[in-house]
Scaffold this active site. Structure first.
Site, PDB file in Angstrom:
ATOM      1  N   SER A 166      49.446  32.008  42.333  1.00  0.00           N
ATOM      2  CA  SER A 166      49.798  33.145  43.123  1.00  0.00           C
ATOM      3  C   SER A 166      50.176  32.890  44.578  1.00  0.00           C
ATOM      4  CB  SER A 166      49.001  34.435  42.588  1.00  0.00           C
ATOM      5  OG  SER A 166      49.629  35.680  43.220  1.00  0.00           O
ATOM      6  N   ASP A 192      52.590  30.213  38.609  1.00  0.00           N
ATOM      7  CA  ASP A 192      53.055  31.741  39.146  1.00  0.00           C
ATOM      8  C   ASP A 192      53.224  32.008  40.519  1.00  0.00           C
ATOM      9  OD1 ASP A 192      54.946  33.505  37.822  1.00  0.00           O
ATOM     10  OD2 ASP A 192      53.344  35.158  37.461  1.00  0.00           O
ATOM     11  N   HIS A 277      50.895  37.380  34.634  1.00  0.00           N
ATOM     12  CA  HIS A 277      50.762  36.857  35.666  1.00  0.00           C
ATOM     13  C   HIS A 277      49.912  35.492  35.567  1.00  0.00           C
ATOM     14  CE1 HIS A 277      51.261  35.896  39.972  1.00  0.00           C
ATOM     15  NE2 HIS A 277      50.313  36.674  40.452  1.00  0.00           N
TER      16      HIS A 277
END
Length: 496
Positions: A166, A192, A277
């Site tokens: 992330s 991601d 996610h």
């Protein structure tokens, strides 16, 4: 609102509320995106904690920049590669459990390496725009740490592999761009990479292929709502993987929130929201724990083309392995790769392209029958496979589609192809028999399946199947036909 929209809406709402509450900080965060001046930091001012993972009760040992004795105390080995795990935005200020799972997986499969957790919780446990601004600060500190290792114990940055999740993906990118000298960090993996405040930004303001000798990324939650997506959609690496299209992941349906609440309590809502996610993390861990089940992905323009099975080629390096064991290859342009996965570990599936030549003898508008297949292999059989045709059957045409199997069935031997009949179709055929009567000795109009061609993505094997009986080749509702391996005359003619 669909369940998918609700799921991404919940997580994006947290980001949007955070951004609107701290509008001034958001402007400052965005303004800092174009700055590339590094500042020298004294050790006592470093916010990032560098924790060397150890499989002991303590779990980790902290290394301090400019304190050589901590390298000895923590048993850092400069002759071994270094993998650094960089977490993302923190909601609760606690290191998430996946971090320790990944560290353990790395050490269990590759014991001869240093695994360090870059703990930047004090900077990540902030409102989102502030955490975005802090990604640059953390990137600078990681670069400083690697430079110190080079100067003090001659550790080569080319042996460093940063794995960022992330916001941590962009932190890793900034570390690669901030590090001094002409040599680059060996590898950066973005799991991601975060989308809000990074989507559409220039390569210098996010993770990009220029940040390391090799950069790969796995995109698992790029579904856009209100102009935002949790994960970044655009390519940011040499190889960008989009499992299941990258927008959403199997097993992450909002209905699973009830199971998560039963398992985790009220925190189960968060577990559901971040499911897609965080799937990027678990796909990477899976690549470490299941070496015999590495997932293959294929270069393709988009997911719709991939779903037709048109991209299962490994020629000219058009396919690659997702995760730790990827084939590292620098490319002049980012390459998008697609694959399907299961909803649970091991995530690997086997990809097959099926091309079926069908003749529709019934004149008029296209018909939309439902087909299923059963496939016999040298190792196992796969039964009742739904055929995902997205268009009606017309005239004389070849239809291509993708089928995935959870297990390796070996070489294909035989296919049983069935038209799943319904009362509606039975009535339609009775009507045709009344309107267009045929005499004894003539055949009843239907569908003719002339040949089935199959390509196995994982093995690159090609097969051709022909009807077992050439005397009865017409297919009608509720009927099943058997197809056996035969020689592909078209391919034989091309070889001549």
């Amino acid at each position: 609102m669909t369940s998918l929209q609700l799921l991404s809406f919940l997580l994006l709402s947290c980001i949007i509320v955070s951004a609107s509450t701290y509008e001034g900080e958001e402007e400052e965060a965005l303004g800092s995106q174009s700055e590339h001046t590094t500042t020298t930091k004294e050790q006592q001012n470093l916010e990032t904690k560098f924790r060397l993972y150890r499989d002991t009760a303590e779990g980790s040992c902290q290394i301090f920049v400019n304190q050589l004795e901590t390298l000895d105390k923590c048993s850092f080995n400069a002759s071994l590669p270094l993998v650094m795990i960089v977490h993302g935005w923190s909601v609760d200020g606690i290191l998430e459990s996946w971090i320790w799972k990944m560290a353990a997986a790395l050490k269990s499969q590759h014991n001869q390496m240093n695994v360090i957790i870059a703990d930047w919780l004090t900077l990540a446990h902030q409102h989102y725009p502030i955490a975005v601004r802090n990604t640059r600060t953390t990137g600078q500190e990681i670069a400083l740490f690697l430079e110190w290792l080079e100067e003090s114990v001659q550790f080569s940055r080319s042996n460093a592999h940063l794995i960022g999740y992330s916001l941590g993906a962009h932190v890793s990118g900034f570390a690669g761009s901030f590090i001094n000298g002409t040599k680059k960090i060996g590898r950066i993996t973005g799991l991601d990479p975060a989308g809000p405040l990074f989507e559409g930004m220039s390569p210098t303001d996010r993770l990009s292929p220029d940040d390391a000798n090799f950069v790969d990324a796995i995109h698992t939650f790029t579904k856009q709502h209100m102009g935002l997506s949790v994960g970044i959609k655009q390519p940011v690496a040499h190889f960008d993987f989009y499992p299941n299209g990258g927008t959403f992941q199997p097993g992450c349906h909002i209905l699973h929130v009830y199971n998560h609440i039963a398992q985790f309590g009220i925190a189960g809502i968060t577990q559901t929201v971040k499911c897609a996610h965080e799937r990027s993390v678990h796909l990477f861990i899976d690549s470490l724990l299941h070496k015999d089940k590495q997932s293959t992905a294929y270069w393709c323009n988009d997911i719709n083309t991939f779903n037709k099975g048109l991209c299962l080629s490994c020629k000219k390096n058009r396919c690659n392995t997702l995760g730790y064991s990827i084939r590292e290859e620098r490319l002049p342009k980012s390459r998008r790769l697609f694959l399907k996965t299961r909803a649970y570990t091991p995530f690997k599936v086997y990809h097959y392209q099926f091309k079926i030549h069908i003749i529709n003898e019934i004149q008029g508008k296209p018909i939309d029958p439902a087909f299923t297949m059963s496939v016999a292999g040298t190792k196992k059989d796969a039964k009742n496979l739904h055929i995902p045709l997205v268009e009606g059957i017309t005239g004389n045409k070849t239809y291509s589609f993708l089928i995935t199997l959870d297990t390796d069935i070996g070489d294909l031997i035989m296919i049983k192809f069935k038209w799943e009949g319904t009362p509606v179709w039975e009535n339609i055929w009775d009507t045709f028999q009344t309107i267009i009567p045929w005499t004894k000795g003539t055949h009843r109009p239907g569908l003719i399946v002339k040949a089935i061609r199959v390509k196995a993505g994982e093995t690159q094997q090609k097969y051709t199947f022909c009807p077992q009986s050439i005397d009865n080749i017409h297919l009608h509702p509720s009927q099943e036909k058997t197809f056996v391996r035969c020689e592909d005359l078209f391919q034989r003619q091309n070889r001549k």
